[in-house]
Design an enzyme around this catalytic site. Sequence first.
Site, PDB file in Angstrom:
ATOM      1  N   ASP A  46     -27.543 -17.670  41.373  1.00 44.50           N
ATOM      2  CA  ASP A  46     -26.715 -16.425  41.140  1.00 44.50           C
ATOM      3  C   ASP A  46     -25.222 -17.092  41.340  1.00 44.50           C
ATOM      4  O   ASP A  46     -24.998 -17.498  42.442  1.00 44.50           O
ATOM      5  CB  ASP A  46     -26.963 -15.439  42.402  1.00 44.50           C
ATOM      6  CG  ASP A  46     -26.545 -14.135  41.892  1.00 44.50           C
ATOM      7  OD1 ASP A  46     -25.503 -13.902  41.359  1.00 44.50           O
ATOM      8  OD2 ASP A  46     -27.546 -13.144  42.345  1.00 44.50           O
ATOM      9  N   HIS A  75     -31.685  -6.044  42.770  1.00 43.30           N
ATOM     10  CA  HIS A  75     -31.439  -5.539  44.384  1.00 43.30           C
ATOM     11  C   HIS A  75     -30.279  -4.628  44.455  1.00 43.30           C
ATOM     12  O   HIS A  75     -29.850  -4.223  45.655  1.00 43.30           O
ATOM     13  CB  HIS A  75     -30.816  -6.825  44.828  1.00 43.30           C
ATOM     14  CG  HIS A  75     -29.796  -7.657  43.924  1.00 43.30           C
ATOM     15  ND1 HIS A  75     -29.688  -7.919  42.744  1.00 43.30           N
ATOM     16  CD2 HIS A  75     -28.432  -7.490  44.383  1.00 43.30           C
ATOM     17  CE1 HIS A  75     -28.608  -8.306  42.394  1.00 43.30           C
ATOM     18  NE2 HIS A  75     -27.742  -8.040  43.450  1.00 43.30           N
ATOM     19  N   ASP A  76     -29.675  -4.042  43.255  1.00 45.56           N
ATOM     20  CA  ASP A  76     -28.741  -3.117  43.564  1.00 45.56           C
ATOM     21  C   ASP A  76     -29.219  -1.415  43.319  1.00 45.56           C
ATOM     22  O   ASP A  76     -28.508  -0.588  43.193  1.00 45.56           O
ATOM     23  CB  ASP A  76     -27.398  -3.321  42.598  1.00 45.56           C
ATOM     24  CG  ASP A  76     -26.600  -4.514  43.129  1.00 45.56           C
ATOM     25  OD1 ASP A  76     -26.404  -4.897  44.261  1.00 45.56           O
ATOM     26  OD2 ASP A  76     -26.040  -5.023  41.928  1.00 45.56           O
ATOM     27  N   ASP A 118     -22.234 -13.122  38.286  1.00 47.25           N
ATOM     28  CA  ASP A 118     -22.077 -11.976  39.203  1.00 47.25           C
ATOM     29  C   ASP A 118     -20.922 -11.507  38.834  1.00 47.25           C
ATOM     30  O   ASP A 118     -19.959 -11.968  39.166  1.00 47.25           O
ATOM     31  CB  ASP A 118     -22.343 -12.287  40.788  1.00 47.25           C
ATOM     32  CG  ASP A 118     -21.953 -10.960  41.737  1.00 47.25           C
ATOM     33  OD1 ASP A 118     -22.916 -10.070  41.493  1.00 47.25           O
ATOM     34  OD2 ASP A 118     -21.107 -10.989  42.243  1.00 47.25           O
ATOM     35  N   GLU A 163     -23.642 -10.566  34.567  1.00 52.69           N
ATOM     36  CA  GLU A 163     -23.796  -8.959  35.034  1.00 52.69           C
ATOM     37  C   GLU A 163     -23.048  -8.274  34.125  1.00 52.69           C
ATOM     38  O   GLU A 163     -22.039  -8.385  34.050  1.00 52.69           O
ATOM     39  CB  GLU A 163     -23.713  -8.994  36.304  1.00 52.69           C
ATOM     40  CG  GLU A 163     -24.169  -7.479  37.042  1.00 52.69           C
ATOM     41  CD  GLU A 163     -23.576  -7.410  38.210  1.00 52.69           C
ATOM     42  OE1 GLU A 163     -22.845  -7.965  38.640  1.00 52.69           O
ATOM     43  OE2 GLU A 163     -24.311  -6.588  39.016  1.00 52.69           O
TER      44      GLU A 163
HETATM   45  C1  NOJ Z   1     -22.929  -7.419  41.911  1.00 54.59           C
HETATM   46  C2  NOJ Z   1     -24.095  -7.553  42.776  1.00 54.59           C
HETATM   47  O1  NOJ Z   1     -25.271  -7.311  42.250  1.00 54.59           O
HETATM   48  C3  NOJ Z   1     -24.144  -6.804  43.877  1.00 54.59           C
HETATM   49  O2  NOJ Z   1     -25.281  -6.893  44.779  1.00 54.59           O
HETATM   50  C4  NOJ Z   1     -22.846  -7.254  44.727  1.00 54.59           C
HETATM   51  O3  NOJ Z   1     -22.708  -6.616  45.888  1.00 54.59           O
HETATM   52  C5  NOJ Z   1     -21.470  -7.017  43.853  1.00 54.59           C
HETATM   53  N1  NOJ Z   1     -21.805  -7.764  42.667  1.00 54.59           N
HETATM   54  C6  NOJ Z   1     -20.533  -7.986  44.564  1.00 54.59           C
HETATM   55  O4  NOJ Z   1     -20.541  -9.375  44.466  1.00 54.59           O
END
Ligand code: NOJ
Length: 579
Positions: free
Chosen positions: A134, A356-357, A236, A290
């Site tokens: 990542d 994970h989000d 990311d 992403e």
């Molecule tokens: C996206 C990531 O998936 C998330 O977990 C993170 O908090 C934010 N970007 C900031 O890096």
Amino acid sequence: MKKTFFTLLLMMLATLGMLGCNSNTGTDNTMIQTDSSEQRWWKEAVVYQLYPRSFKDSDGDGIGDLKGIMEKLDYLKSLGVDVVWLNPIYSSPNDDNGYDVSDYRGIMPEFGTMQDFDALLKAMHEKGLKLVMDIVVNHSSDEHEWFKQSRSSRDNKYRDYYHWWPAEKGKPPYRYSLFDVNHDAWRYDSLTNAYYLHYFGVKQPDLNWENPKLRQEIYDMMKFWAEKGVDGFRLDAFQFAAKDTTWPELPKGYEKEFAKHVAMKPAIHGYLQEMYEQVLSKYDVMSVAEGAGNSFEDAHNLVDADRKELNMAYAFEAIDLAKSSGYDLLQFKQVFSKWDSAFAQKGWLSIFLANHDNARMVTRWANDSPEYREVATKMLNTFLLSMRGTPYCYYGDELGMNNPGFTKITDYKDGPSLNDYTYKLNNGMKPEDILKEMQFSCRDNGRTPMQWSNAAQAGFTTGVPWIAVNQNYTTVNVAMQEKDDNSCLQYFKRMVSLRKAEKALVYGKYTLLDAGNQQVYAYTREWQGKKLLVLLNFSDKPATANTGVKTANAKVLIHNYSTTPSATLRPYEAVIYGL
Ligand code: NOJ
């Protein structure tokens, strides 16, 4: 009602994934050789996303680590997956669980050492597993040496590694911060009497991609990992890297097109082409960013092979449909079909239902009641692994791990979510209402420890886990499911094997059937003379589908009930027929 922090985040993510998406049907890649049908390892791969903090703790400090992952390589191999995507493992003060990097070439001590990393990578390769890193380079931590230098004086050579606004010019034009407790992306720093920009947390200052020196540092850092032999990069929040640094005032209603105003400026393609030229083209690595831009055109510009940018898009439009009040299956089908059709000829997609989000897959998309959790998990994994695109399975979803049902604010550990809680309290919401919503949607729901066995703490740690284990670990765990041929885990493995055996599931043309059916998602996949029919009952009621496809002589390739399927699908029943 006033828009809250995460509502805006969702809108922003939706914006990144959906604006201007026109459906485009009628493609048939069984006839024409397209870049979508060109065979590549990263298209055929099944990606397993693993949250290192929560996977396996080897030293009893309650935090998952690299040696813990090493202990579980046989498990990963047994799943049949090909690629492991690790959330960030770099040195970090952990304000955002590693998404705030203080040294891109160091390993977070809680996770282990560089020696542990090298050993893990070697062992993974020996087992035929690939590893994706990542890469968090829209921002760094404020504890990164670059930022320490940058903030120290206006003429420091690192000053332009970040975005600064001199305070003598007055307050900078408002920018929304996704993680700040007051949503203000500019933070005043008295040391040099200036504001710095942070689209995410206050400890995550945005890097200045317009500075060629900064870009070179990032490419060199990526080469450092590529030289070690990593097999890919997930970028990311990268769309935020390309901003309008003339800092215009945002127009009224900008929230509705958030990304258009604050991210994805055309310079992004220059950055990615440069990255491709300097790093990605030199190694056999996969690359995914992403988000997928503001439109299909944007998404194609990011990933079409002839553009030499990235390998695959990771679009948010579908994942944002799930709400605590439910979602509309017709919309879900429409979104997946629309994206498939837009990429049928060129480019490539990622397919995912969790990460994970987000909260847990089965809780968000189906039904995690004891009666249906297992069958619904199997149904969702049938979907995930039978669509065109590279599937991303999130750790624990192979077992049917669900939301833990936390009841107290102290159960939650995610800083940005706690900021959101404070923000909502400050804006008059009742704690019980906020907690109810968090029980469904907070991203900590998807970060509880992997459930290995019915030993204390689910066998994740011998200590106290950093976040509580879901209490259903006594019945939902790897050890029990490995012994049960009907378990979610065994079903997942069979579904992965089926995807490997039937290339039609990877490259085949996708055709949606019975589009207006409110309960059943039905489609065919076709490739080189092979045709498969996928039937998925997304509801808790019996359902039939009007597909026009005869199944009387068809072979059942996989099925999530123990008795033969019939024309009426039982709740959450899933079946794939070879026609
Ligand atoms: C996206 C990531 O998936 C998330 O977990 C993170 O908090 C934010 N970007 C900031 O890096």
